[in-house]
Design an enzyme around this catalytic site. Sequence first.
Site, PDB file in Angstrom:
ATOM      1  N   ASP A  63      75.577  -9.898  73.810  1.00 29.27           N
ATOM      2  CA  ASP A  63      74.422  -9.034  74.061  1.00 29.27           C
ATOM      3  C   ASP A  63      73.114  -9.820  73.934  1.00 29.27           C
ATOM      4  OD1 ASP A  63      74.404  -9.296  71.325  1.00 29.27           O
ATOM      5  OD2 ASP A  63      74.242  -7.154  70.881  1.00 29.27           O
ATOM      6  N   SER A  64      73.232 -11.108  73.558  1.00 23.36           N
ATOM      7  CA  SER A  64      72.063 -11.990  73.582  1.00 23.36           C
ATOM      8  C   SER A  64      71.525 -12.134  75.006  1.00 23.36           C
ATOM      9  CB  SER A  64      72.421 -13.376  73.026  1.00 23.36           C
ATOM     10  OG  SER A  64      73.583 -13.882  73.657  1.00 23.36           O
ATOM     11  N   ASP A 102      80.672  -8.268  74.530  1.00 25.66           N
ATOM     12  CA  ASP A 102      79.965  -7.747  73.361  1.00 25.66           C
ATOM     13  C   ASP A 102      79.645  -6.270  73.573  1.00 25.66           C
ATOM     14  OD1 ASP A 102      79.010  -8.437  70.913  1.00 25.66           O
ATOM     15  OD2 ASP A 102      77.348  -9.669  71.650  1.00 25.66           O
ATOM     16  N   LYS A 132      83.788  -7.255  71.317  1.00 20.80           N
ATOM     17  CA  LYS A 132      83.233  -7.691  70.025  1.00 20.80           C
ATOM     18  C   LYS A 132      82.328  -6.599  69.449  1.00 20.80           C
ATOM     19  CE  LYS A 132      80.001 -11.135  69.556  1.00 20.80           C
ATOM     20  NZ  LYS A 132      78.917 -10.439  68.840  1.00 20.80           N
ATOM     21  N   GLU A 134      79.812  -5.689  65.979  1.00 17.89           N
ATOM     22  CA  GLU A 134      79.117  -6.219  64.805  1.00 17.89           C
ATOM     23  C   GLU A 134      79.345  -5.313  63.593  1.00 17.89           C
ATOM     24  OE1 GLU A 134      74.968  -7.059  65.501  1.00 17.89           O
ATOM     25  OE2 GLU A 134      75.402  -8.322  67.248  1.00 17.89           O
ATOM     26  N   GLU A 201      78.177 -15.414  61.617  1.00 13.44           N
ATOM     27  CA  GLU A 201      76.848 -15.905  62.039  1.00 13.44           C
ATOM     28  C   GLU A 201      75.886 -15.985  60.852  1.00 13.44           C
ATOM     29  OE1 GLU A 201      75.148 -13.870  65.396  1.00 13.44           O
ATOM     30  OE2 GLU A 201      73.217 -14.915  65.210  1.00 13.44           O
TER      31      GLU A 201
END
Length: 305
Positions: A63-64, A102, A132, A134, A201
């Site tokens: 999602d970056s 993501d 993915k 978080e 991270e």
Amino acid sequence: MSLTPITGRRLGSHEDESRPKVTTASLREQKLRHEPITCLTAYDYSAARLVDEAGIDMVLVGDSLAQAMLGYENTLSVTMDEMLHHVKAVRRGVKSALLVADMPYGSYQIDSKTAVSNAARFVKEGGAEVVKIEGGEKRAELIRQIIDAEIPVAGHIGLTPQSVNVMGGYKVQGKSLVGIEQLMRDAVALDRAGVACLFVEGVPREVAAMITSEVGAPTIGIGAGPDCDGQVLVFHDILNLTFGPPAKFVRRYGDAAGLITNAVRAFREDVRSRQYPSDEESYHLPKETKAGLETVLERKRAMQR
Ligand code: KIV
């Protein structure tokens, strides 16, 4: 003759037919063999092909892309539909690497039914092999439900960018004893829930090393030191395409910004000075058409005289 030199190679023809497909099972084997796992982000077809064909094990449509591709301030604004658009493009470029999508902010935090259905969209519509998510132990139950729907899940703990407002900025996590304890609980809970791998991270290398030896799932570090089972970096970071100072853990492997700027300036200069296009870069009439055209024009001129 191809009129679309931009593709360079034929669409859909991948050169490295021999590389075996990377799977969630082969990642675990890599961990057991202590063979470092490589992962890079890719957000579009051309980057995906280059990354895959260079032999990278995992491609993450992170999602970056919110910042790198869409110019958003942070990752919170990017939507399911925007992510899916990019996942589909990357899918078309990736052949051997494991494709991880993501899940964006808001797509899995509201309720588990929506989360499972959004995860299924990434698989069904986008062709992702892993999604993915978080968050630590509080996500364990949701992760179980997504895995129950036959969708492998990658965990992501430590500095989780979707929690930027709760963390009060992008801060290294697990620096205190309490923080370390929480991170270890998070890692173990997600490992027990059955994650295919665990992104770690922004944590001190000592903590990432402890997590890596504690869990069965391969750990993929970013800003987490050298002792993880693998490393991930953002494609745009390693190529200097981010328009700002890099984070401490980023290593630049190329200067795509410089390359692109020079090429664009050279093109502009060539057009303005009429150096581009040359006669060789132009299409020409066939001989007979040219002769015919000259006759027609000559007749026209004669009538006007
Ligand atoms: O979105 C992303 O690129 C990521 C990686 C930094 C792990 O989540």
